[in-house]
Enzyme design. Structure first.
Site, mmCIF file in Angstrom:
data_model
loop_
_atom_site.group_PDB
_atom_site.id
_atom_site.type_symbol
_atom_site.label_atom_id
_atom_site.label_comp_id
_atom_site.label_asym_id
_atom_site.label_seq_id
_atom_site.Cartn_x
_atom_site.Cartn_y
_atom_site.Cartn_z
ATOM 1 N N SER A 124 0.432 -1.577 0.129
ATOM 2 C CA SER A 124 0.233 0.040 -0.180
ATOM 3 C C SER A 124 1.098 1.521 -0.048
ATOM 4 C CB SER A 124 -1.351 0.062 1.119
ATOM 5 O OG SER A 124 -1.798 1.106 0.873
ATOM 6 N N THR A 125 0.270 1.697 0.787
ATOM 7 C CA THR A 125 1.658 3.612 0.943
ATOM 8 C C THR A 125 2.741 3.229 0.958
ATOM 9 O OG1 THR A 125 -0.382 4.123 1.977
ATOM 10 C CG2 THR A 125 1.870 5.457 1.873
ATOM 11 N N HIS A 146 -1.953 -0.949 -3.285
ATOM 12 C CA HIS A 146 -4.108 -0.652 -3.486
ATOM 13 C C HIS A 146 -3.710 1.024 -4.264
ATOM 14 C CE1 HIS A 146 -4.073 -1.599 0.868
ATOM 15 N NE2 HIS A 146 -4.654 -2.463 0.215
ATOM 16 N N MET A 205 -0.153 0.704 4.977
ATOM 17 C CA MET A 205 -0.456 1.373 6.540
ATOM 18 C C MET A 205 -1.784 0.776 6.615
ATOM 19 S SD MET A 205 -1.053 3.597 8.573
ATOM 20 C CE MET A 205 -2.003 3.490 10.629
ATOM 21 N N ASP A 240 -5.072 -4.717 5.709
ATOM 22 C CA ASP A 240 -5.641 -5.488 5.019
ATOM 23 C C ASP A 240 -4.144 -6.365 4.323
ATOM 24 O OD1 ASP A 240 -7.177 -6.209 2.880
ATOM 25 O OD2 ASP A 240 -5.986 -4.958 1.240
#
Length: 371
Positions: A184-185, A210, A303, A306
């Site tokens: 993700s991030t 993401h 973050m 998930d």
């Protein structure tokens, strides 16, 4: 509680007003200043010392990317880009992430005021994450990927072959193993680090990063220009092949399934899971169910949690799992949660993950059995 101090940099007075209002509506945030161009932003940042800034790309007097490159080299700080959702905007946004931006928000081309209001939850969530992100000083900007030459042109023939060479070092093991990666991030650059370290005959890689619709095709093409593997946006029903990496399309769910003796890609419009579509949970759970001990799982920077529970399901099904370590993560959330539930066999620095994956494939040998 000390509030997160935000500076908004955008040449549109409407966007500046909207973003400032969205920030000020949060109990834990405050917009302490705005700027209409990078020169004004430089003075505002120097004077007010914000925790995070939003940065537009197309601005007068200095391009947003030029300003970002200088900022990350001279005064690194968390930046969330505000980019128009166009093909060109996607390319520019990916370059901004390479230069050190933590994340981005895709603003609509029309109906900006309503669109930003609809995105308000996403905007403030990303600002909160960015304010806690680990930011490193950049001595020099990373080189931009060379543009792909036109197919069939003399330049194409001179610069690069149309078909990537595929050695046969892994042979049978490559057809059996599947590597599944969640991020993700900070994940776009982490994925580039991992994938550029993998050879052309590596086992197939399935990736859930993401990312919203409109960006994943450009992201996959950008990786493809850098990697020895073929990297592409995943398409429903296609066969999973060694030497290929498949990126989950933005706004859709990615999974793997069996079709006879083969693995195939499944892409659908299933509901968000853990608030995400694509969701790492969906991919990892399908890998646990259909690939089992022939899978290797990788959890990269991001973050939230998930994918943590599904990664544990992968481990229980016999998969071997690794995660990125805290020191090399932009945000140590998803890897931490995967470790906390007992899903991870080994925690590694980002720069060592690719070589470790290859060692695991070699150790498996050429005669893996199907699950």
């Amino acid at each position: 509680m000390e509030k997160i101090r935000v500076v908004v940099v955008d040449d549109s007075a409407l966007v500046r007003t909207m973003l400032a209002a969205i920030v000020d509506a949060q109990p834990d945030m405050q917009c302490i200043g705005t700027a209409a161009d990078p020169y004004a932003a430089r003075e505002t940042i120097r004077t007010l010392n914000p925790d995070v800034i939003t940065l537009d790309v197309e601005m007068p007097r200095m391009d947003g990317l030029d300003f970002l490159e200088k900022l990350m080299r001279l005064r690194p700080m968390p930046v969330v880009m505000v980019s128009t959702l166009t093909e060109r905007g996607a390319e520019t946004t990916l370059r901004a992430l390479e230069l050190g931006a933590v994340d981005f928000v895709a603003k609509p081309r029309i109906g900006v005021a309503q669109g930003l209001q609809e995105l308000s939850t996403e905007i403030v969530d990303k600002l909160r994450i960015a304010a806690r992100a680990r930011i490193a000083r950049r001595a020099s900007p990373p080189p931009a990927p060379a543009p792909a030459p036109a197919r069939g042109s003399v330049a194409a023939a001179a610069q690069a072959p149309l078909v990537k060479p595929v050695p046969v070092a892994f042979s049978r093991a490559s057809t059996e193993k599947i590597i599944a990666i969640g991020s993700s991030t900070g994940g776009t650059e982490a994925l580039r680090e991992v994938l550029t370290g993998l050879p052309a005959d590596c086992p197939a890689v399935l990736i859930t990063q993401h990312m919203p619709p409109g960006f994943t095709k450009s992201f996959a093409d950008r990786l493809n220009s850098l990697c020895r593997m073929h990297v592409k946006e995943a398409e429903d029903g296609e066969r999973v092949l060694p030497g290929h990496a498949y990126v989950a399309p933005g706004g859709r769910q990615l999974a793997v399934a069996r079709s006879g003796a083969n693995y195939v890609v499944r892409v659908d419009d299933g509901p968000p899971v853990n608030r995400h579509r694509p969701s790492v949970e969906v991919l990892f759970r399908s890998v646990a169910q259909h690939v089992g001990r022939n899978a290797i799982g990788v959890m990269l920077t991001g973050m939230g949690r998930d994918g943590a529970d599904a990664m544990l399901e992968m481990r229980e099904a016999g998969a071997y799992n690794v995660s990125q370590d805290e020191a090399s993560c932009v945000v140590y959330g998803m890897p931490r949660e995967a470790v906390a539930v007992g899903a991870v066999h080994e925690v590694l620095p980002l720069t060592r993950i690719a070589e470790h994956l290859l060692a695991q494939v070699r150790a498996a040998g050429p005669a893996l059995s199907r699950v």
